[in-house]
Design a protein around this motif. Structure first.
Motif, PDB file in Angstrom:
ATOM      1  N   ASP A  41      65.815  -1.857  95.183  1.00  0.00           N
ATOM      2  CA  ASP A  41      66.464  -2.790  94.787  1.00  0.00           C
ATOM      3  C   ASP A  41      67.192  -3.625  95.834  1.00  0.00           C
ATOM      4  O   ASP A  41      66.387  -3.289  96.873  1.00  0.00           O
ATOM      5  CB  ASP A  41      67.220  -2.802  93.858  1.00  0.00           C
ATOM      6  CG  ASP A  41      68.165  -2.195  93.848  1.00  0.00           C
ATOM      7  OD1 ASP A  41      68.959  -2.017  95.230  1.00  0.00           O
ATOM      8  OD2 ASP A  41      68.878  -1.888  92.819  1.00  0.00           O
ATOM      9  N   ILE A  42      67.518  -4.303  95.720  1.00  0.00           N
ATOM     10  CA  ILE A  42      68.568  -5.156  97.141  1.00  0.00           C
ATOM     11  C   ILE A  42      69.066  -4.203  97.813  1.00  0.00           C
ATOM     12  O   ILE A  42      69.030  -4.475  98.946  1.00  0.00           O
ATOM     13  CB  ILE A  42      69.503  -7.060  95.908  1.00  0.00           C
ATOM     14  CG1 ILE A  42      68.491  -7.820  95.252  1.00  0.00           C
ATOM     15  CG2 ILE A  42      69.554  -7.220  97.621  1.00  0.00           C
ATOM     16  CD1 ILE A  42      69.380  -8.517  95.179  1.00  0.00           C
ATOM     17  N   PHE A  43      70.153  -3.934  96.862  1.00  0.00           N
ATOM     18  CA  PHE A  43      71.320  -3.435  98.178  1.00  0.00           C
ATOM     19  C   PHE A  43      70.772  -1.778  98.238  1.00  0.00           C
ATOM     20  O   PHE A  43      71.458  -0.924  99.535  1.00  0.00           O
ATOM     21  CB  PHE A  43      72.422  -3.360  97.246  1.00  0.00           C
ATOM     22  CG  PHE A  43      72.743  -4.943  97.038  1.00  0.00           C
ATOM     23  CD1 PHE A  43      73.260  -5.234  98.463  1.00  0.00           C
ATOM     24  CD2 PHE A  43      73.103  -5.134  96.062  1.00  0.00           C
ATOM     25  CE1 PHE A  43      73.441  -7.107  98.311  1.00  0.00           C
ATOM     26  CE2 PHE A  43      73.276  -6.894  95.790  1.00  0.00           C
ATOM     27  CZ  PHE A  43      73.471  -7.472  96.512  1.00  0.00           C
ATOM     28  N   ASP A  44      69.913  -0.932  97.110  1.00  0.00           N
ATOM     29  CA  ASP A  44      69.461   0.607  97.584  1.00  0.00           C
ATOM     30  C   ASP A  44      68.508   1.003  97.140  1.00  0.00           C
ATOM     31  O   ASP A  44      67.843   0.312  96.867  1.00  0.00           O
ATOM     32  CB  ASP A  44      70.524   1.235  96.249  1.00  0.00           C
ATOM     33  CG  ASP A  44      71.708   1.080  96.422  1.00  0.00           C
ATOM     34  OD1 ASP A  44      72.287   1.202  97.799  1.00  0.00           O
ATOM     35  OD2 ASP A  44      72.355   1.047  95.800  1.00  0.00           O
ATOM     36  N   LEU A  45      68.186   2.254  97.899  1.00  0.00           N
ATOM     37  CA  LEU A  45      66.777   2.746  97.592  1.00  0.00           C
ATOM     38  C   LEU A  45      66.952   4.193  96.481  1.00  0.00           C
ATOM     39  O   LEU A  45      68.239   4.667  97.003  1.00  0.00           O
ATOM     40  CB  LEU A  45      66.087   3.445  99.080  1.00  0.00           C
ATOM     41  CG  LEU A  45      66.270   2.319 100.142  1.00  0.00           C
ATOM     42  CD1 LEU A  45      65.697   2.916 101.529  1.00  0.00           C
ATOM     43  CD2 LEU A  45      65.097   1.305 100.026  1.00  0.00           C
ATOM     44  N   TYR A  46      65.930   4.371  96.366  1.00  0.00           N
ATOM     45  CA  TYR A  46      66.143   5.464  95.464  1.00  0.00           C
ATOM     46  C   TYR A  46      64.723   6.689  95.764  1.00  0.00           C
ATOM     47  O   TYR A  46      63.400   5.917  95.831  1.00  0.00           O
ATOM     48  CB  TYR A  46      65.865   4.634  93.326  1.00  0.00           C
ATOM     49  CG  TYR A  46      66.521   4.171  93.187  1.00  0.00           C
ATOM     50  CD1 TYR A  46      67.823   4.864  92.055  1.00  0.00           C
ATOM     51  CD2 TYR A  46      67.014   2.606  93.845  1.00  0.00           C
ATOM     52  CE1 TYR A  46      68.768   4.275  92.210  1.00  0.00           C
ATOM     53  CE2 TYR A  46      68.366   1.830  92.578  1.00  0.00           C
ATOM     54  CZ  TYR A  46      68.875   2.527  92.249  1.00  0.00           C
ATOM     55  OH  TYR A  46      69.784   1.187  92.234  1.00  0.00           O
ATOM     56  N   GLY A  47      65.193   7.707  95.404  1.00  0.00           N
ATOM     57  CA  GLY A  47      63.675   8.356  95.694  1.00  0.00           C
ATOM     58  C   GLY A  47      64.085  10.285  95.345  1.00  0.00           C
ATOM     59  O   GLY A  47      65.421  10.236  94.279  1.00  0.00           O
ATOM     60  N   ARG A  48      62.973  10.772  95.821  1.00  0.00           N
ATOM     61  CA  ARG A  48      62.811  12.346  95.147  1.00  0.00           C
ATOM     62  C   ARG A  48      63.051  13.138  96.710  1.00  0.00           C
ATOM     63  O   ARG A  48      62.072  12.848  97.582  1.00  0.00           O
ATOM     64  CB  ARG A  48      62.013  12.558  93.846  1.00  0.00           C
ATOM     65  CG  ARG A  48      60.548  12.588  95.009  1.00  0.00           C
ATOM     66  CD  ARG A  48      59.436  12.498  93.403  1.00  0.00           C
ATOM     67  NE  ARG A  48      58.307  12.274  94.183  1.00  0.00           N
ATOM     68  CZ  ARG A  48      58.021  13.319  94.631  1.00  0.00           C
ATOM     69  NH1 ARG A  48      57.859  14.786  94.837  1.00  0.00           N
ATOM     70  NH2 ARG A  48      56.187  13.043  94.736  1.00  0.00           N
ATOM     71  N   VAL A  49      63.319  13.862  96.456  1.00  0.00           N
ATOM     72  CA  VAL A  49      63.191  15.153  97.413  1.00  0.00           C
ATOM     73  C   VAL A  49      61.840  15.501  97.409  1.00  0.00           C
ATOM     74  O   VAL A  49      61.409  16.161  96.569  1.00  0.00           O
ATOM     75  CB  VAL A  49      64.045  16.402  97.614  1.00  0.00           C
ATOM     76  CG1 VAL A  49      64.042  17.641  98.524  1.00  0.00           C
ATOM     77  CG2 VAL A  49      65.690  15.431  97.401  1.00  0.00           C
ATOM     78  N   VAL A  50      61.231  16.017  98.129  1.00  0.00           N
ATOM     79  CA  VAL A  50      59.901  16.259  98.418  1.00  0.00           C
ATOM     80  C   VAL A  50      59.851  17.510  99.474  1.00  0.00           C
ATOM     81  O   VAL A  50      61.004  18.253  99.770  1.00  0.00           O
ATOM     82  CB  VAL A  50      58.510  15.328  99.414  1.00  0.00           C
ATOM     83  CG1 VAL A  50      58.276  14.468  98.232  1.00  0.00           C
ATOM     84  CG2 VAL A  50      59.223  15.091 100.533  1.00  0.00           C
ATOM     85  N   ASN A  51      58.936  18.388  99.336  1.00  0.00           N
ATOM     86  CA  ASN A  51      58.896  19.783 100.131  1.00  0.00           C
ATOM     87  C   ASN A  51      58.310  19.602 101.626  1.00  0.00           C
ATOM     88  O   ASN A  51      58.461  18.544 101.962  1.00  0.00           O
ATOM     89  CB  ASN A  51      57.592  20.507  99.776  1.00  0.00           C
ATOM     90  CG  ASN A  51      58.108  21.232  98.325  1.00  0.00           C
ATOM     91  OD1 ASN A  51      58.246  21.446  98.295  1.00  0.00           O
ATOM     92  ND2 ASN A  51      56.564  21.514  97.409  1.00  0.00           N
TER      93      ASN A  51
END
Length: 437
Positions: free
Chosen positions: A426-436
């Motif tokens: 979004d404008i202010f943040d990133l969202y993610g997941r840990v990968v191997n």
């Protein structure tokens, strides 16, 4: 009131925070317990490290002093001491207006507080000269103090005086101590990184300093804050490009772009020179993320000047951008020579429009990161999220990466690095997941 306890309150910038950390270490070495920016202030001694940058910061500092003085009157705290930039600028006025404070100290004589309390001042106490108040994996490292610039709007030189560089050896020694203590990320700070070394060595030494710091084993990230476009040491771009642990990040204060405003602000550069420098930065350092600071409403700023500023922001597409409304600061060149002739409502309209433009750019740039896997350091855990940052984001001022803690998410450790695939933004943040790994 808790006996033998010191409450340290730090307002303002990270440079103030470093001063507070030095003082905290002295209190600890003298046997006190210390709280920093605690929710409950109830110490035998309270020290307020103030900010005097602009009027809003001054008002915040004064309100804090008044609140703590009121607590003193009610017997909730003991002695109250005030230090920092605000007292450096307005010592006499503060003493007259708030005499209940037990002692006032300026930006540089705060060491005297220890002796005034009848305590010893230790050199290199307890194996280090600072007590880190940030999360243990990152901290700030001040490489110089003061500023030789004569920008029209800025009161910082009034508080800090002339630029004074620390020696390379002294900085390296402190950095090594910090890394030995568990710090993995260092933010280099100063009122002006660009001038580093000119006073001591008669030449720009920032590139050499950064190279030598980057050689420290265990220092994973090194980040540069507060450069100026005028007299910029261009060889630092080579260092940023070549050294893997030097973040591809540059915080450079530009303030404006129209030539009339740059001249009125006494910035020592032009629109064409600014564009040339920014284009060089991006050519020399692939994927360099730029942070800048801008001012709206400086005396004389016309609609045309502001339109040029908006076009500049749209053109350069800064990754990070902060902005201020001009503040008419006593003692500055602008205060003496210009009329503060832009109405406050116009200033506010302009900064709102500027930030709307930047928010649109930030949203687009963040969307481009979806699908990328970025090395991310974990700063903390909040509720159902781990909160981290990439090398393109500085703590406190930039965006973060949020990783939801679910059944499939491995347990993450604060201060450790993980590969994180960005799944949304979004404008202010990133969202993610840990990968191997």
């Amino acid at each position: 009131m808790r006996k033998n306890q010191v409450d340290m309150i730090t307002l303002g910038c990270s440079k103030n925070l470093v001063d507070s950390e030095h003082l905290i270490r002295q209190f600890l070495a003298n046997g006190y317990k210390v709280q920093h920016n605690a929710d409950v202030i109830d110490g035998e001694i309270v020290v307020i490290n103030t900010c005097g940058f602009i009027k809003d910061a001054q008002e915040e500092s004064i309100n804090m002093i008044l609140n703590i003085v009121e607590s003193k009157k009610r017997g909730k705290v003991g002695q109250v001491y005030v230090m920092g930039c605000l007292t450096e600028r307005f010592m006499d006025e503060l003493k007259a207006e708030i005499p209940e404070v037990d002692g006032y100290y300026g930006k540089f004589n705060w060491k005297k507080l220890i002796s005034d309390l009848g305590k010893a001042y230790y050199n290199d106490p307890m194996g280090g000269n600072r007590s880190i108040t940030t999360p243990s994996h990152y901290t700030y490292l001040k490489i110089s103090e003061g500023c030789d610039r004569t920008c029209s709007y800025c009161a910082i030189p009034i508080s800090t005086g002339k630029h004074r560089s620390r020696s390379i050896e002294d900085i390296i020694k402190e950095a090594q101590t910090l890394v030995d203590g568990g710090v993995r990320e260092v933010q280099l700070i100063a009122q002006d990184l660009t001038y580093y070394g000119l006073d001591l060595y008669k030449e720009h030494k920032l590139p050499e300093l950064v190279e030598r710091l980057s050689d420290i084993n265990g220092l994973d990230w090194l980040r540069l804050h507060y450069a100026y476009p005028n007299a910029f040491p261009r060889d630092i771009l080579r260092v940023i490009r070549e050294r893997e642990n030097v973040c591809k990040y540059m915080d450079i204060a530009l303030q404006h772009i129209s030539d009339p405003m740059l001249k009125a602000m006494r910035r020592g550069t032009t629109k064409a020179e600014t564009y040339d420098l920014l284009h060089l930065m991006r050519a020399e350092v692939p994927n360099l993320h730029l942070r800048t600071t801008l001012i709206v409403g400086h005396p004389g700023e016309t609609e045309q000047d502001f339109a040029e500023l908006l076009d500049f922001v749209r053109d350069i597409r800064f990754d990070r951008l902060g902005a201020f409304v001009y503040s008419h600061e006593e003692g500055t060149y602008a205060y003496k020579h210009y009329e503060d002739n832009i109405p406050l409502e116009v200033k506010q309209e302009r900064i709102n429009e500027l930030m709307r433009v930047q928010e649109g750019i930030a949203t687009e740039l963040n969307a481009q990161k979806i699908g990328q896997t970025l090395r991310t350091i974990i700063d903390r855990q909040e509720g159902e999220y781990y909160i981290g940052r990439t090398e393109f984001d500085s703590p406190e001022v930039d965006q973060e990466v949020l990783i939801k803690h679910t059944d499939g998410t491995p347990t993450l450790q604060v201060g450790e690095f993980y590969p994180v695939e960005i799944t949304s933004a979004d404008i202010f943040d990133l969202y993610g997941r840990v990968v191997n790994r």
